[in-house]
Design a protein around this motif. Structure first.
Motif, mmCIF file in Angstrom:
data_model
loop_
_atom_site.group_PDB
_atom_site.id
_atom_site.type_symbol
_atom_site.label_atom_id
_atom_site.label_comp_id
_atom_site.label_asym_id
_atom_site.label_seq_id
_atom_site.Cartn_x
_atom_site.Cartn_y
_atom_site.Cartn_z
ATOM 1 N N GLN A 258 10.999 107.143 12.438
ATOM 2 C CA GLN A 258 11.576 105.833 12.138
ATOM 3 C C GLN A 258 12.703 105.492 13.102
ATOM 4 O OE1 GLN A 258 12.661 106.313 8.043
ATOM 5 N NE2 GLN A 258 10.624 105.729 7.263
ATOM 6 N N GLU A 259 13.581 106.472 13.350
ATOM 7 C CA GLU A 259 14.694 106.228 14.268
ATOM 8 C C GLU A 259 14.178 105.979 15.682
ATOM 9 O OE1 GLU A 259 17.106 109.658 13.838
ATOM 10 O OE2 GLU A 259 18.132 108.933 12.014
ATOM 11 N N THR A 260 13.183 106.775 16.092
ATOM 12 C CA THR A 260 12.614 106.591 17.429
ATOM 13 C C THR A 260 11.905 105.251 17.537
ATOM 14 O OG1 THR A 260 12.293 108.981 17.604
ATOM 15 C CG2 THR A 260 11.113 107.607 19.180
ATOM 16 N N LEU A 261 11.194 104.870 16.484
ATOM 17 C CA LEU A 261 10.514 103.579 16.474
ATOM 18 C C LEU A 261 11.516 102.438 16.572
ATOM 19 C CD1 LEU A 261 7.764 102.192 16.203
ATOM 20 C CD2 LEU A 261 8.096 102.166 13.735
ATOM 21 N N THR A 262 12.640 102.575 15.863
ATOM 22 C CA THR A 262 13.684 101.541 15.957
ATOM 23 C C THR A 262 14.269 101.474 17.354
ATOM 24 O OG1 THR A 262 14.245 101.852 13.624
ATOM 25 C CG2 THR A 262 15.897 100.780 15.012
ATOM 26 N N ASP A 290 14.310 108.402 27.919
ATOM 27 C CA ASP A 290 15.506 108.412 27.074
ATOM 28 C C ASP A 290 15.190 108.348 25.581
ATOM 29 O OD1 ASP A 290 16.860 108.426 29.454
ATOM 30 O OD2 ASP A 290 17.250 106.268 29.472
ATOM 31 N N VAL A 291 14.183 107.588 25.205
ATOM 32 C CA VAL A 291 13.888 107.379 23.792
ATOM 33 C C VAL A 291 12.829 108.359 23.290
ATOM 34 C CG1 VAL A 291 13.054 105.720 22.075
ATOM 35 C CG2 VAL A 291 14.548 104.952 23.931
ATOM 36 N N LEU A 292 11.728 108.505 24.012
ATOM 37 C CA LEU A 292 10.653 109.387 23.573
ATOM 38 C C LEU A 292 10.850 110.819 24.032
ATOM 39 C CD1 LEU A 292 7.518 107.122 24.070
ATOM 40 C CD2 LEU A 292 9.064 107.288 22.134
ATOM 41 N N ASP A 293 11.845 111.054 24.871
ATOM 42 C CA ASP A 293 12.190 112.404 25.320
ATOM 43 C C ASP A 293 11.001 113.089 26.003
ATOM 44 O OD1 ASP A 293 13.917 114.515 25.733
ATOM 45 O OD2 ASP A 293 13.376 115.530 23.862
ATOM 46 N N LEU A 294 10.293 112.330 26.857
ATOM 47 C CA LEU A 294 9.171 112.896 27.598
ATOM 48 C C LEU A 294 9.675 113.579 28.863
ATOM 49 C CD1 LEU A 294 6.623 109.965 27.228
ATOM 50 C CD2 LEU A 294 6.888 111.984 25.790
ATOM 51 N N THR A 386 0.674 113.440 16.487
ATOM 52 C CA THR A 386 0.126 112.096 16.280
ATOM 53 C C THR A 386 1.196 111.026 16.400
ATOM 54 O OG1 THR A 386 -1.538 113.027 14.789
ATOM 55 C CG2 THR A 386 -1.193 110.661 14.686
ATOM 56 N N ASP A 387 2.391 111.311 15.835
ATOM 57 C CA ASP A 387 3.471 110.325 15.901
ATOM 58 C C ASP A 387 3.882 110.041 17.342
ATOM 59 O OD1 ASP A 387 3.479 110.094 13.190
ATOM 60 O OD2 ASP A 387 5.139 111.495 12.877
ATOM 61 N N THR A 388 4.016 111.087 18.140
ATOM 62 C CA THR A 388 4.413 110.897 19.540
ATOM 63 C C THR A 388 3.365 110.093 20.296
ATOM 64 O OG1 THR A 388 5.640 112.976 19.529
ATOM 65 C CG2 THR A 388 5.055 112.073 21.675
ATOM 66 N N ILE A 392 3.845 106.506 22.153
ATOM 67 C CA ILE A 392 3.467 106.292 23.556
ATOM 68 C C ILE A 392 2.523 105.097 23.668
ATOM 69 C CG2 ILE A 392 2.207 107.285 25.508
ATOM 70 C CD1 ILE A 392 3.300 110.013 24.665
ATOM 71 N N ASP A 393 1.580 105.007 22.740
ATOM 72 C CA ASP A 393 0.658 103.864 22.746
ATOM 73 C C ASP A 393 1.403 102.552 22.531
ATOM 74 O OD1 ASP A 393 -1.540 105.409 23.220
ATOM 75 O OD2 ASP A 393 -2.142 105.584 21.127
ATOM 76 N N LEU A 394 2.384 102.578 21.611
ATOM 77 C CA LEU A 394 3.186 101.365 21.388
ATOM 78 C C LEU A 394 3.941 100.972 22.648
ATOM 79 C CD1 LEU A 394 4.643 102.036 17.824
ATOM 80 C CD2 LEU A 394 2.979 100.285 18.461
ATOM 81 N N LEU A 395 4.485 101.968 23.339
ATOM 82 C CA LEU A 395 5.220 101.688 24.572
ATOM 83 C C LEU A 395 4.291 101.120 25.637
ATOM 84 C CD1 LEU A 395 7.871 101.825 26.120
ATOM 85 C CD2 LEU A 395 7.359 104.208 26.692
ATOM 86 N N ALA A 396 3.098 101.702 25.766
ATOM 87 C CA ALA A 396 2.127 101.202 26.743
ATOM 88 C C ALA A 396 1.696 99.773 26.407
ATOM 89 C CB ALA A 396 0.916 102.125 26.805
ATOM 90 N N ALA A 397 1.483 99.511 25.105
ATOM 91 C CA ALA A 397 1.103 98.155 24.687
ATOM 92 C C ALA A 397 2.220 97.159 24.998
ATOM 93 C CB ALA A 397 0.776 98.140 23.199
ATOM 94 N N SER A 398 3.474 97.572 24.783
ATOM 95 C CA SER A 398 4.611 96.704 25.108
ATOM 96 C C SER A 398 4.668 96.437 26.602
ATOM 97 C CB SER A 398 5.917 97.354 24.642
ATOM 98 O OG SER A 398 5.922 97.531 23.246
ATOM 99 N N ALA A 399 4.395 97.476 27.400
ATOM 100 C CA ALA A 399 4.394 97.316 28.857
ATOM 101 C C ALA A 399 3.334 96.320 29.282
ATOM 102 C CB ALA A 399 4.157 98.666 29.538
ATOM 103 N N GLU A 400 2.137 96.459 28.717
ATOM 104 C CA GLU A 400 1.038 95.564 29.085
ATOM 105 C C GLU A 400 1.370 94.120 28.702
ATOM 106 O OE1 GLU A 400 -3.646 95.239 27.919
ATOM 107 O OE2 GLU A 400 -2.816 97.238 28.297
ATOM 108 N N THR A 401 1.929 93.944 27.495
ATOM 109 C CA THR A 401 2.295 92.595 27.046
ATOM 110 C C THR A 401 3.369 91.993 27.945
ATOM 111 O OG1 THR A 401 1.771 93.176 24.765
ATOM 112 C CG2 THR A 401 3.180 91.260 25.106
#
Length: 816
Positions: A258-262, A290-294, A386-388, A392-401
């Motif tokens: 939740q915190e990472t999603l926020t 910074d956020v997903l700690d990859l 699964t959460d990570t 990552i998928d949400l971040l990629a979708a945001s990038a594409e948008t």
């Protein structure tokens, strides 16, 4: 049950013998509250009490004589004998018995032996233990489930003492079961949480709710704080008190998610303000690290011009320097083309391209539609959940948008900018066209060169587009101002206009090169040339200079200044090029008018060495001088009427056929006339002299030189005239110069008036007919031959000749 026929006699005997059993024994086993059956020494039932019927549904007469295996299939008689040892031991068997209705129950059988009527008998006391074992099995299964579930399960008494925990609670808290059971729950959480749970438990006892949930924190054995969620209910003790039974769930990953999603939402929200694809790419990479700690991340964007993927944003470390990726160059390109994500968990270094690998055990390539590819790397193969992956998928979708939005907004901004520029250009073009119309109207009525030049400069600066304008003419090695308007007088006085100087303002460049000169930003290299500082002092930001040329003759240079940088775009450059031709043509017309109206002319005798035009080559190749009678100029070619007195027609035509620039030769008159019409497509000395404002009185070409007698207006700059001829041909010498009265000038202005009345086409046809002997007697050429020369029909030629003759006769006879 069925009786065995073979055992009938024996059964009868056994029954008779057993009937002699003591009455007290019969009363005893009949009174036992459990089913009792008695077996003979062959395992057949000889007695059964009433409980057998009530428990299993069989009457005594139904079972007498039946083998025990019919009643209890699992009990072999040999096993019964073994368990009935007089020495004791485990004399009980557990198995299933069959009821009369076909159902089965779980029974426990106690086995004993007795002598009844002098015979050995086996006494079986049968107990129904189904309920006990089922309850015991439920408890066992419950314990097994409790111990194997991932969530912690606990039981508390009414004082919140821990009564039971499963393995998950041990793993979660770091305490052993022995440390937890018997301890109070305060060893794991604070009093406030205990009080809250107590209040909720009391509410549960008074409500219809089965369970409730609270979130809290517990302290683990190593002193760490663990966020948990517990759902619990109450259970009642026999004394009327109640305790708690509940499930504890570790929600640290949920809170992290939740915190990472926020944080991801907050970070990607900034993408709304990104104006370029590069901004989007950098924000995505920063968020991944910074956020997903990859471990690493990179965004490659596709460049359609180079047909390659370019690394626009990369994280530090293994991706700090990456090459571009071309077609068929590794996984990145494959993912981009296929549009399908690729996950590499092989444990080997991730191969980005054929030449580049990343030292990580877990990499994911995500296509960003037709924009590019997003690559992320994680620390190890086991770190992906699964959460990570979802984040990552949400971040990629945001990038594409975001990339789509930037593309769309870039296109809109580009269109808006183009529209503004187009409107600006249209306004400028409209203003410029108005200026051109005013200039055209002004120069049409001009009677002198000075009037034309003044009209041009004054009309130009009346527009807000231009700050100043001036026209200069070369005089020797210098460009001399002739006319100006705006703040130019002080400027041209301060600037070096020498054609050989080191300072090179646009006007000088245009004069020396004969081409358009543009200065879009005068302030560039401001101190490198003096003219720039002088221009900036007067707020001139850009300039254009164009030669005033017409038909190879340059009458000067027009220079215009603007107070805007890049004030002369391509459209205006085209306009000024066309305007320069118009001004030059007007200056030529003015000079022609002056020449025709002049009382005096200047006659020049010139010698041109080694002329290279086609007519000179005819003289050179025949070896005989060529005399020019006249020239009729046309758009793409001109007709030269010449004589070659000492050469035959065959020689002239054969030589002319081999000369580049000669289209055709036509013999005028008979074969002995030595008079020809030569159609020429290349420049000639005769045409150049005419275009420079001269009238040829005689021209003789020998192949090595040309002797020319020409008349020019009295106002002509003879030196410039000669230099023009020399620049187009070869060394030109002025042999003689003298002033004469103008033979073309008559009090009535006949020639000038006739030129005004005749169209250009009529003049060409009349002059061609005159020069070719159409008006001679006998006629040397025909109307059909003239029509062939002009590539028109003979009636057209006849019409032009009639109209031209009539206009000539009108001038002669209208006032007679």
């Amino acid at each position: 049950m069925k009786e065995s026929t073979e055992a009938s006699a024996t059964d009868a005997e056994d029954t008779e013998a057993d009937s002699t059993a003591p009455t007290d024994f019969a009363s005893c086993w009949t009174a036992i509250p459990s089913p009792v059956i008695v077996l003979d020494d062959e395992g057949r039932i000889v007695h059964a009490n009433e409980r057998v019927e009530s428990t299993f549904g069989y009457a005594e007469e139904d079972v007498i004589g039946t083998p025990v295996t019919e009643f209890c299939p699992m009990f072999e008689f040999a096993e019964i004998e073994a368990r009935s040892s007089v020495d004791g031991g485990d004399s009980a068997l557990t198995g299933r018995a069959r009821r009369a209705d076909g159902s089965q129950i779980l029974v426990e059988v106690s086995i004993g032996t007795s002598s009844i009527g002098g015979k050995r008998r086996y006494v079986l006391v049968v107990n129904d233990v189904s309920e006990y074992y089922e309850r015991n099995e439920d408890v066992t299964q419950f314990k097994r489930v409790v111990q194997t579930i991932d969530d912690g399960v606990y039981v508390l008494d009414d004082s919140f003492n821990i009564m039971m925990v499963n393995d998950a609670v041990e793993s979660m808290t770091g305490y052993s079961r022995s440390e937890l059971v018997g301890s109070n729950a305060t060893m794991l959480t604070d009093e406030q949480t205990i009080q809250k749970a107590a209040t909720i438990s009391q509410l549960l006892t008074m409500s219809e709710n089965d369970a409730m949930t609270i979130t809290a924190t517990i302290e683990t054995a190593d002193g760490e704080t663990l966020p948990i969620e517990t759902r619990f209910s109450v259970y009642w003790f026999p004394d009327g008190s109640y305790g708690q039974v509940g499930v504890i769930r570790d929600i640290s990953e949920r809170i992290w998610y939740q915190e990472t999603l926020t944080a991801l939402h907050d970070s990607t929200r900034e993408l709304l303000h990104a104006e370029t694809k590069s901004d989007v790419a950098n924000r995505i990479v920063d968020t991944a690290i910074d956020v997903l700690d990859l471990t690493a991340a990179a965004v490659y964007l596709f460049d359609g011009e180079t047909n390659a993927l370019h690394p626009v944003a990369t994280s530090d470390g293994p991706l700090d320097t990456l090459p571009e990726v071309g077609s068929d160059d590794g996984s990145l390109w494959d993912v981009f083309i296929d549009g399908t994500r690729e996950i590499d968990r092989s444990g080997a270094p991730i191969r980005l391209t054929d030449d580049v690998t990343v030292p990580t055990e877990n990499g994911t390539f995500i296509p960003l539609d037709d924009h590019g590819v997003f690559f992320v790397a994680m620390r190890d193969r086991d770190s992906v959940d699964t959460d990570t992956l979802e984040l990552i998928d949400l971040l990629a979708a945001s990038a594409e948008t975001a990339l789509e939005r930037v593309d769309r907004e870039t296109t809109l901004r580009s269109r808006d900018r183009e529209l503004r520029e187009r409107n600006h250009q249209l306004r400028r073009l409209k203003q410029t066209n108005e200026i051109i119309r005013r200039i055209d109207a002004a120069i049409v009525d001009a009677d002198s060169r000075g009037e034309v030049e003044a009209a041009v400069c004054e009309n130009l600066i009346e527009s807000s587009l231009f700050a100043a304008a001036w026209i200069g003419q070369t005089d020797g090695d210098e460009l001399v101002p002739r006319s100006w308007a705006g703040d130019t007088a002080g400027y041209v006085d301060a600037v070096d206009l020498s054609l050989n100087g080191t300072d090179s303002p646009p006007s000088v460049r245009a004069a020396t090169t004969g081409e358009l000169a543009i200065e879009s930003e005068i302030a560039t290299d401001l101190r490198s040339e003096r003219w720039r500082t002088e221009a900036i002092t007067r707020e001139f930001q850009s300039a254009i200079s164009t030669p005033l040329s017409c038909d190879g003759v340059t009458y000067g240079v027009l220079t215009v200044y603007s107070t805007e940088q890049s004030g002369f775009d391509e459209q205006l450059q085209t306009v000024f090029t066309e305007l320069a031709e118009t001004i030059a043509n007007a200056l030529r017309v003015v000079e022609t008018k002056q020449w025709l109206s002049a009382e005096r002319v200047v006659r020049l005798a010139l010698e041109v060495d080694n002329p290279t035009d086609p007519l000179s080559r005819i003289a050179s190749n025949t070896g005989h001088p060529l005399e020019l009678e006249g020239v009729v100029a046309r758009e793409e070619r001109h007709s030269a009427f010449v004589r070659v007195p000492d050469a035959t027609a065959k020689q002239v035509t054969r030589v002319a056929d081999r000369i580049t620039g000669i289209d055709s030769v036509r013999v005028l008159g008979d074969e002995d006339s030595q008079f020809y019409e030569v159609s020429v497509t290349a420049p000639t000395l005769a045409v150049d002299i005419a275009e420079y404002g001269g009238r040829i009185r005689s021209l003789v070409l020998t192949g090595e030189s040309a002797s020319v007698t020409v008349e020019v207006p009295y106002t002509t700059d003879v030196r410039s005239f000669v230099e023009r001829i020399e620049s187009a041909h070869d060394t030109t010498q002025l042999l003689a110069r003298r002033e004469e009265s103008n033979p073309a000038r008559r009090p009535e202005g006949f020639r000038a008036t006739l030129r005004d009345r005749l169209t250009e086409r009529q003049q060409q046809i009349l002059r061609t007919a005159y020069l070719t002997g159409f008006f001679d007697w006998p006629r040397k050429t025909t109307g059909a031959e003239i029509a062939e020369s002009f590539d028109v029909t003979q009636p057209t030629i006849n019409r032009h000749l009639r109209i031209g003759q009539r206009k000539c006769l009108e001038l002669l006879f209208d006032d007679a």
